[in-house]
Write a protein that holds these residues in place. Sequence first.
Motif, mmCIF file in Angstrom:
data_model
loop_
_atom_site.group_PDB
_atom_site.id
_atom_site.type_symbol
_atom_site.label_atom_id
_atom_site.label_comp_id
_atom_site.label_asym_id
_atom_site.label_seq_id
_atom_site.Cartn_x
_atom_site.Cartn_y
_atom_site.Cartn_z
ATOM 1 N N HIS A 60 -20.472 -69.094 -30.647
ATOM 2 C CA HIS A 60 -19.710 -68.775 -30.017
ATOM 3 C C HIS A 60 -20.558 -66.767 -29.097
ATOM 4 O O HIS A 60 -20.013 -66.768 -27.406
ATOM 5 N N VAL A 118 -23.103 -68.690 -26.408
ATOM 6 C CA VAL A 118 -22.316 -69.510 -24.611
ATOM 7 C C VAL A 118 -21.759 -67.602 -24.087
ATOM 8 O O VAL A 118 -22.635 -67.793 -22.960
ATOM 9 N N LEU A 119 -22.044 -66.691 -24.954
ATOM 10 C CA LEU A 119 -22.087 -65.133 -23.967
ATOM 11 C C LEU A 119 -22.809 -64.806 -23.417
ATOM 12 O O LEU A 119 -23.234 -64.647 -21.896
ATOM 13 N N LEU A 132 -17.820 -71.167 -16.882
ATOM 14 C CA LEU A 132 -18.536 -69.826 -17.828
ATOM 15 C C LEU A 132 -19.788 -69.473 -17.007
ATOM 16 O O LEU A 132 -20.202 -68.659 -17.595
ATOM 17 N N ARG A 176 -15.316 -72.521 -29.868
ATOM 18 C CA ARG A 176 -15.656 -71.700 -30.188
ATOM 19 C C ARG A 176 -17.281 -72.612 -29.176
ATOM 20 O O ARG A 176 -17.271 -71.401 -29.009
ATOM 21 N N GLY A 214 -17.082 -69.928 -26.199
ATOM 22 C CA GLY A 214 -17.219 -68.665 -26.285
ATOM 23 C C GLY A 214 -16.534 -67.473 -27.201
ATOM 24 O O GLY A 214 -16.875 -66.003 -26.911
ATOM 25 N N TYR A 215 -15.315 -68.252 -27.530
ATOM 26 C CA TYR A 215 -14.572 -67.694 -28.392
ATOM 27 C C TYR A 215 -15.064 -66.770 -29.566
ATOM 28 O O TYR A 215 -15.429 -68.170 -30.235
#
Lengths: 293, 253, 321
Positions: free
Chosen positions: B82, B85-86, B167, C205, C208-209
């Motif tokens: 995760h 991803v950020l 995103l 997930r 990005g959580y």
Amino acid sequence: MGFGPYFLLASLEGLVTAAVLTLTALGLSLVFGVMRVVNVAHGEFFMLGAVLAWAISTAFAGHPSIGFAAALLVSPLVVGGVALLAERLVLRRLNYDPEATIVATIGLLYIVQQLALTFYGPDARPVQAPFNIRVTLPWFGYSGYKLAVIAAAIVLVIATWLVLTRTKVGLVMRATQYDRETAQAFGIPVDRVYAGVFALGAMLAAIAAVLVVPIQQAHYLMGRDPLLLSFIVVIIGGLGSLRGTVVAAVLIGLSDGIISVFFSPTLAKMLATLLVALVLVFRPQGLFGAATR
Amino acid sequence: MAAVSVKAAVPLIETRGLTRDFGGLRAVNSVDFWLDGGEIRAIIGPNGAGKTTFVSLVCGRILPSSGAIRFDGRDITRLPAHKRVLAGIAYTFQITSIFPRLSVYDNVALSVQRRLLKSGRVHGAELDRGVRDVLGRVGLADRAATLAGNLAYGHQRLVEVAMGLALDPRLLILDEPTQGLSDGEIETFVGLVREIAKEATILLIEHNMHVVMELADRITVMNFGSVLAEGAPEEIRANEEVQRAYLGTGADG
Amino acid sequence: MMPGAGSRRAVALHLAVIAVLFALNFILPEYHRGIFSRVMVLAVFAMGYNILFGYTGLLSLGHAMFFAAGLYGAGLPLYHLGWGVPESFVVGLACGVVLSAAVGVLALRTTGVAFMIVTMMFSQVFYLATLYFTTYTRGEEGLVLPQAARRVELGGVALDLTNPASRYMIALAMFSIVLLATLALVRAPFGRTLVAIRENEERMRMLGYDVFRAKLSAVILSGLFCAASGAAYALLFGYVGSGFASIQYSILPLLWVLLGGAATTLGPLIGTLFMFYVIDITSAYTSAYLLLVGVALILLILFFPRGLLGSIRERWLPWLP
């Protein structure tokens, strides 16, 4: 008595507990292993077996062994029938969804328990042992019946193991456990296997209960401890592993007997439960289970 | 020390000796990989070549047995998925993974919400604008209220891509995005990827050689968990080793 | 959630429910007012359970420990240390938060059936502890909190928690706060996050959580609500006993939520109320109320898994939160 004899006595008592526990847990483990569902009403099948044993054995006059033999034969069959009914009417309709099955078997637990209270009553009632022999050991005499229970459990476990590993029925069960879809594709009647396994699991609990009633009286709440202990055994032994179940049952049975001689039983139960919860958190495959699947 | 690097820019993704074992099987074997920002890179190779495992290592769905991954110069080898991803790595699943019981709008909103949360509070209007914008770009604006599970398969793939797109990633990983799409849908999709490539670097696993040749700036060929060859599309087409391993089996379908 | 007219209707509905409950204080006969007070307190327990089971999709079989944490956390200081009502209540809440955080960190390493069993076992440990420390808890027999201690001075106004009217109003106040908090939660990004985790954890997930943190937050919030219910129960009804920590009190909120409708804001109230009256009415004919609980569980899971409000939402009122 010195420490030695005391320890021997505790160990023997532990072995009796282990014998009964092994049979009960084996039933739960079998159901979980093959069907991948947790039967919360398993303890109530145990209780039902015990209560029926009382009912059947008191219906026979004459030597207690006649009534006991009848109970040993009839009680597991009736319990198996009840389980079969529950499986057909409820579990199958839920398509064996693990979470829904737990909720449904909790419901079953309440129903069986309440019916037992209504028809059998709140009293604890004894069943006479089929024979009354004392085996003399160097320090004390010991109940021959309890030793017979240990022997019976060993025979039954070996029989179950042989059925599972050496017969066609066992092969079909293992195939279903391994992969439900493939088994179905190969023409195995998965549906009937499930029904059979669920009934067999309940019958093992009932046999254990019939064996135990001459030692421990029949009572409508007596299913609670076996359920909890069976859970503990199945988890420690590794979910669905038969060998692990037997090893864990013997260990827990022995330690339960030994611990409760030296500690307060409540504290022993508390620590054991906590320990098992932590095993499930940190080693979900059990202490004796294979590392991965 | 003033060592002058030949390559001026830091690569967006760089892996060194990246390896992953499953039991006794080595799915990805010591892969050294380099991807510059702004590229469209395709990874091709026969089934079981380790392509999905490799990109899963990059996006963090699974952790490597050994080796290192750097993203924009930063070591992300042990960073949980995760957080990657950020950091700007978005992954779209090979097997469509959406929220079937939520509306198309809500599916994308979850993605936009994650992006907005990065910079503080989520405002309703901003969220709405973000969702509408992405839905417009993938051509699903008129399907906003439909339950995602009720969409046709091709449209579900688009929802999947839309979630990645929303995103606002720096690297978008597309794992066999055109699988199961009709020819017409594939054409639309190729156009969409070109559009996305203006803002993001794209790492694409693809079996359809037409799509690969159409889109890719460079191609990496994997076989048995290792990199077999890498180069521009023409070079790969001409590479005999690749033809033997892969193209020679008539993969143009 | 798509912006739309549903949101204003939903808020109006919830305010109306609170208003009706307020009015009932003046209408209901004494006996039924007593039942409603109890139901509102226990509905908070069910709402806490619903956060985890309904919205996050985590089925716990150990929520009795969170309720009991609030119950004992508030009851013991009041009984043994002579603490006041507000301080005791806060201690009850704190116990719930600490316990749920600890249990959450451990139990969330597991999923599915293992999660159910682990939570049940932790709860069993708590139950056994209330029996073991019988010097302080008096085990099954329990403690009766002295009437004199159950008073609050709030800004010069003395509230007697043994008075039925003030009891009702305090129960209503807590119920309303938790209900509106739940409504706000499910409309907030965090609520949407929980629902999406329930629907597809792996996808979340990869969006990005931090799934673990979100689930842990849900466990703690759920534990807080349940502890609030337990603490209020102890202070309002004056009894603290081991029975409230038993497995049965882990099953009851599951039953109430299933009955009223999982993942609906008002379902827990409806389920609790319904079950209370079913038991109340049938108890005139039979003492076998557990039989009823058992049958209800099986029938619900077989034929009615969405519960009352869940089915209504599915058929007629899609905007229902």
